[in-house]
Design an enzyme around this catalytic site. Sequence first.
Site, PDB file in Angstrom:
ATOM      1  N   GLY A  91       0.844  -1.187   0.000  1.00 12.96           N
ATOM      2  CA  GLY A  91       0.000   0.000   0.000  1.00 12.96           C
ATOM      3  C   GLY A  91       0.875   1.229   0.000  1.00 12.96           C
ATOM      4  O   GLY A  91       2.046   1.170   0.425  1.00 12.96           O
ATOM      5  N   GLN A 144       3.024   9.833   1.108  1.00 21.33           N
ATOM      6  CA  GLN A 144       4.333   9.164   1.098  1.00 21.33           C
ATOM      7  C   GLN A 144       5.149   9.479  -0.152  1.00 21.33           C
ATOM      8  O   GLN A 144       6.315   9.110  -0.239  1.00 21.33           O
ATOM      9  CB  GLN A 144       4.158   7.647   1.239  1.00 21.33           C
ATOM     10  N   CYS A 176       6.170   0.202   7.633  1.00 25.32           N
ATOM     11  CA  CYS A 176       5.754   1.375   6.864  1.00 25.32           C
ATOM     12  C   CYS A 176       6.929   1.843   6.018  1.00 25.32           C
ATOM     13  O   CYS A 176       8.047   1.951   6.516  1.00 25.32           O
ATOM     14  CB  CYS A 176       5.318   2.495   7.811  1.00 25.32           C
ATOM     15  N   LEU A 177       6.654   2.116   4.753  1.00 27.75           N
ATOM     16  CA  LEU A 177       7.722   2.557   3.849  1.00 27.75           C
ATOM     17  C   LEU A 177       8.299   3.909   4.270  1.00 27.75           C
ATOM     18  O   LEU A 177       9.380   4.279   3.840  1.00 27.75           O
ATOM     19  CB  LEU A 177       7.203   2.637   2.407  1.00 27.75           C
ATOM     20  N   HIS A 191      -4.003   1.132   7.813  1.00 31.22           N
ATOM     21  CA  HIS A 191      -2.681   1.764   7.786  1.00 31.22           C
ATOM     22  C   HIS A 191      -2.665   2.920   6.777  1.00 31.22           C
ATOM     23  O   HIS A 191      -2.207   4.023   7.092  1.00 31.22           O
ATOM     24  CB  HIS A 191      -1.634   0.700   7.410  1.00 31.22           C
ATOM     25  N   GLU A 192      -3.197   2.666   5.584  1.00 29.95           N
ATOM     26  CA  GLU A 192      -3.156   3.695   4.532  1.00 29.95           C
ATOM     27  C   GLU A 192      -4.129   4.839   4.845  1.00 29.95           C
ATOM     28  O   GLU A 192      -3.812   6.006   4.609  1.00 29.95           O
ATOM     29  CB  GLU A 192      -3.475   3.079   3.163  1.00 29.95           C
ATOM     30  N   HIS A 207      -2.647   7.260   7.156  1.00 26.61           N
ATOM     31  CA  HIS A 207      -1.706   8.174   6.511  1.00 26.61           C
ATOM     32  C   HIS A 207      -2.409   9.463   6.067  1.00 26.61           C
ATOM     33  O   HIS A 207      -1.828  10.538   6.122  1.00 26.61           O
ATOM     34  CB  HIS A 207      -1.085   7.518   5.270  1.00 26.61           C
TER      35      HIS A 207
HETATM   36 ZN    ZN Z   1       2.896   3.566   5.918  1.00 26.47          ZN
END
Ligand code: ZN
Length: 188
Positions: free
Chosen positions: A47, A52, A99-100, A141-142, A145
């Site tokens: 995701g 991000q 998380c990226l 999670h997304e 964000h």
């Molecule tokens: Zn993330």
Amino acid sequence: MVPIRPITITGEPVLHQRAQEVESITDDIRTLIADMYETMEAAPGVGLAATQVGVGLRIFVFDWHDGETLHRGEAINPTLELGPVSEDWPDEDTELEGCLSIPGERYPLKRAETAVLRAMNLEGEAYEISATGWLARIFQHEFDHLNGTLYADRLLKPYAREIKRVIKGEGWGEPGHTWMPGKDFLEP
Ligand code: ZN
């Protein structure tokens, strides 16, 4: 070939603010979403939120195969309806989240087992997905964000302390840090 965009790292202000609604699906939005798919794939991730890649708009993309079905799509101006979140301690093997924007780290976190995503796709059509398990986790999670919340903000105390130490140790937690999928190798 669609360009891959640099991924913002925790401390970048756009990651910690509420993202704005998309007003209309323009060519810029189409390009952004195409780049987000490309960036998510290169990372690789399941995701990716617009914040991000440094864009404060309410969009995320997801791409996850549960072994039977591919769940892939874009969520524009999403809402998310959650089931209850258990108050049990999270499992350190099966409930690890990453998380990226905090690359290379994973910590256990409880999420709601069920979530209903309502959003718009690139064609401007409204859709609804009733998710359970890992897909529900990805959506939570997304969606977080888009409200400026990282999973680090939700961790239980001992994990929150640890991740804070890691972020500080890496020199993150302040504006200006990004990493480039395909070029920087931050994942083990
Ligand atoms: Zn993330």
